[in-house]
Design a protein around this motif. Structure first.
Motif, PDB file in Angstrom:
ATOM      1  N   THR A 410      44.410  47.540-149.089  1.00 23.65           N
ATOM      2  CA  THR A 410      44.527  46.330-148.268  1.00 23.65           C
ATOM      3  C   THR A 410      45.877  46.288-147.560  1.00 23.65           C
ATOM      4  N   GLN A 451      39.110  40.998-147.424  1.00 27.00           N
ATOM      5  CA  GLN A 451      38.551  40.986-148.763  1.00 27.00           C
ATOM      6  C   GLN A 451      38.273  39.543-149.209  1.00 27.00           C
ATOM      7  N   ASP A 531      37.421  45.406-145.132  1.00 28.12           N
ATOM      8  CA  ASP A 531      38.067  45.498-146.442  1.00 28.12           C
ATOM      9  C   ASP A 531      37.072  45.053-147.511  1.00 28.12           C
ATOM     10  N   GLU A 532      36.369  46.008-148.046  1.00 27.78           N
ATOM     11  CA  GLU A 532      35.319  45.715-149.029  1.00 27.78           C
ATOM     12  C   GLU A 532      34.457  44.568-148.534  1.00 27.78           C
TER      13      GLU A 532
HETATM   14 MG   LIG Z   1      42.268  45.351-151.526  1.00 31.95          MG
END
Ligand SMILES: [Mg+2]
Ligand SMILES: Nc1ncnc2c1ncn2[C@@H]1O[C@H](COP(=O)(O)OP(=O)(O)O)[C@@H](O)[C@H]1O
Length: 610
Positions: A410, A451, A531-532
């Protein structure tokens, strides 16, 4: 008061003290440095303030004249026995009373308008400043405390206006005029009663030191209360889930008790002060009656004191005490205003900005070429989170980033969008260092689906458009439809206009992620970073998304941080990050063949997926 004393009622003192440290002390009542800084905000209002000063002065003069009229009435029509001219005097009295009432109302209103306008300006400046402050600032400053600056501290300044501190000059002139009048009435009696003035001043000064200390505690506890409240309301569900209500309540009780104690202390000093002033004013009346009465009974002709003058004396003295009493209260108000100003300017002095580029470089068209070169970075520079990371991503390439939690994935995206700046090395986008872009230009080229999705109150479409003037409702819908968000919102009674509550509280995490997705696509950035971003959606939705993603990522450079390795098999390249270092890169097959970290990750997931 002592039983619920501050230190005992504050459980976990060490941690609490660290999380909610003291928040500044009380300064002087008049601090020229601070006043000078406030001046630019007050300056545009100076016309209004002067007008209100003039109004308050004339109304004060009217108040003094009223007493004089009453004195004449007593002299001519009570002591004397003619009734001729009484009507005129009564008419004067009524006119003056009316004028005083209107003038005072208008004067107070004018100064309030001036104050509100000045503070509107200050609030806007503060908010703009908060928007400019970097993530580094916001990450480490308790939200409640920042909120307090813009609300309670501004309120303390507001009080400075509404209590009439800015017209304190009017009070001083009024006091001088009253004394002059008293002297013309009877100078011996005036001298006699004025002995109480030094007493009053001494008393005020003595009290003020005490009020000040209590006041410092009061604003400190209020600030801590704000920060604590904010955090624990946002985190309410966690507290409830872990049934920590009692513990949190007792912590709250501690802070809240501190606040009560400090408030009580400051209020009780205030009331002692105002009661003493009251007492002094009664004593003065008694003094006037005793001394004046003896003069009146004795050789009144020789001393020139009449009954009417005695009345006027008492009335003037009463009026004299009002602003005098006010003055001491105003000192407190000023003290709190100066403290608030100190804290507000302290915040305005934070220059934790992401620096703007020094010179404007010609920017290439957005293609989406990214290069990290020897990037080292730590949130705390002493503890690097990323070490010497170098890689390049060609325009249109699809690159996945994998690695253990906390590895720094991240952080790579935060550096790319300059939420933070690199410590060493450099990052370029389309061949230009990200630090040479205007922030708005840089960020318009990169779209991140984070995220932790944050949604604002409003409806679904509002959260997709985020008030962007150039994204039409149709475009926002189109972006959302491409992600098959339409199938999700079909379940909502109001579809795309379904209300979203603060922080998206009424939506599932997956739904929130989809909205964040659409939000990014609606601006059609050259670089898409996920991000995910699909970690919370179910497998069926994810399959739908994968199709959409396949299209979307073909059109632009994409960085895909993923945990489920199955979702990234067909990317062009995979970067493996571990402990802040780039340890492997290559295609899925290459990395499997190499038999390193990626292969181990894959085997672990393969086993657990079964
Ligand atoms: Mg992360
Ligand atoms: N705002 C922050 N302040 C200080 N440390 C942070 C901050 N954000 C992340 N970290 C630390 O940086 C490291 C990398 O975090 P991150 O890049 O979020 O990892 P991930 O690979 O899981 O995305 C972690 O050890 C984390 O503790």
């Amino acid at each position: 008061m002592g039983a619920a004393g501050a230190p005992r009622g504050r459980p976990g003192g060490g941690l609490m003290a660290r999380l909610f440290p003291r928040d500044g002390a009380v300064g002087r009542a008049v601090d020229l440095r601070l006043l000078r800084r406030l001046w630019p905000f007050v300056r545009p209002q100076r016309g209004l303030i002067l007008a209100s000063l003039a109004l308050l002065l004339t109304t004060s003069a009217a108040a003094l004249a009223m007493t004089w009229v009453v004195m004449l009435i007593i002299e001519r029509h009570v002591e004397g026995d003619s009734s001729e001219g009484l009507g005129v005097l009564l008419a004067w009295f009524a006119a003056l009373a009316l004028f005083e009432m209107l003038g005072r109302a208008l004067g107070t209103w004018t100064v309030d308008v001036a104050g509100q306008n000045a503070l509107l300006g200050l609030r806007s400046t503060l908010f703009r400043h908060l928007q400019a402050l970097s993530s580094a600032f916001h990450d480490r400053t308790p939200t409640g405390r920042v909120v307090g600056r813009v609300t309670t501290d501004i309120e303390a300044l507001q009080e400075m206006f509404s209590s009439g501190v800015v017209t304190v000059l009017g009070d001083v002139i009024f006091l001088c005029a009253t004394v002059a009048l008293l002297f013309t009435l009877h100078w011996q009696l005036t001298l006699a009663v004025l002995v109480v003035v030094p007493l009053l001043i001494g008393l005020t000064l003595w009290m003020r030191v005490r009020v000040r200390a209590a006041y410092a505690d009061m604003i400190d506890s209020r600030s801590r209360l704000n920060a604590f409240l904010h955090e624990h309301i946002v985190g309410m569900a966690v507290v409830q889930m872990f049934t920590r209500e009692r513990r949190v309540r007792s912590a709250f009780g501690g802070i809240s008790g501190d606040m009560r104690d400090a408030q009580l202390r400051s209020v009780s000093w205030e009331s002692v002060l105002s009661a003493s002033t009251e007492l002094l004013s009664h004593l003065t009346v008694a003094l006037i009656l005793a001394y004046g009465g003896s003069l009146l009974l004795g050789e009144s002709l020789a001393t020139g004191l009449t009954l009417a003058a005695l009345f006027a004396f008492i009335d003037y003295m009463r009026k004299f005490f009002v602003p005098l009493n006010d003055l001491s209260l105003k000192v407190t108000v000023m003290q709190s205003a100066m403290t608030a100003a100190e804290r507000i300017f302290h915040l305005l002095d934070h220059d934790d900005f992401i620096p703007a580029p020094k010179s404007v470089v010609p920017l290439p068209a957005a293609r989406g070429a990214i290069a990290f070169r020897g990037v080292t970075f730590g949130y705390d520079p002493a503890e690097p989170v990323l070490r010497d990371v170098s890689f390049e991503v060609a325009p249109g390439e699809r690159v996945a980033i994998v690695g253990a939690t906390g590895g720094g994935k991240t952080t790579l995206l935060k550096l790319l969008t300059r939420l933070y700046d690199v410590g060493e090395g450099s990052i370029t986008l389309d061949g230009v260092d990200v630090r040479d872009y205007a922030l708005s230009e840089l960020r318009s080229r990169i779209g991140i689906v984070p995220q932790d999705v944050f949604l604002f109150g409003g409806d679904v479409l509002h959260n997709v458009r985020l008030g962007h003037p150039e994204i039409s409702e149709a475009e926002a819908r189109a972006a959302a439809d491409r992600l098959h968000l339409d199938q999700v919102v079909a379940r909502f009674p109001l579809g795309y206009h379904e209300p979203v509550r603060e922080r998206g509280a009424n939506l599932s995490s997956g739904e929130r992620q989809l909205i964040a997705f659409a939000r990014v696509l609606a601006v059609a950035p050259a670089v898409l970073a996920l991000d995910e971003a699909t970690s919370q959606v179910d497998t069926r939705t994810e399959h739908l998304l994968q199709d959409a993603l396949h299209d979307l990522t073909r059109e632009r450079t994409s960085l895909i941080i993923a945990h489920r390795l199955s979702t990234i098999r067909d990317v062009d390249r995979i970067l493996v990050i571990a402990n802040g270092r780039l340890i492997e890169q290559g295609t899925h097959e290459e990395l499997l063949r190499a038999g390193g970290a990626y292969r181990r990750l894959n085997e672990l997931q393969f086993v657990s997926d079964r």
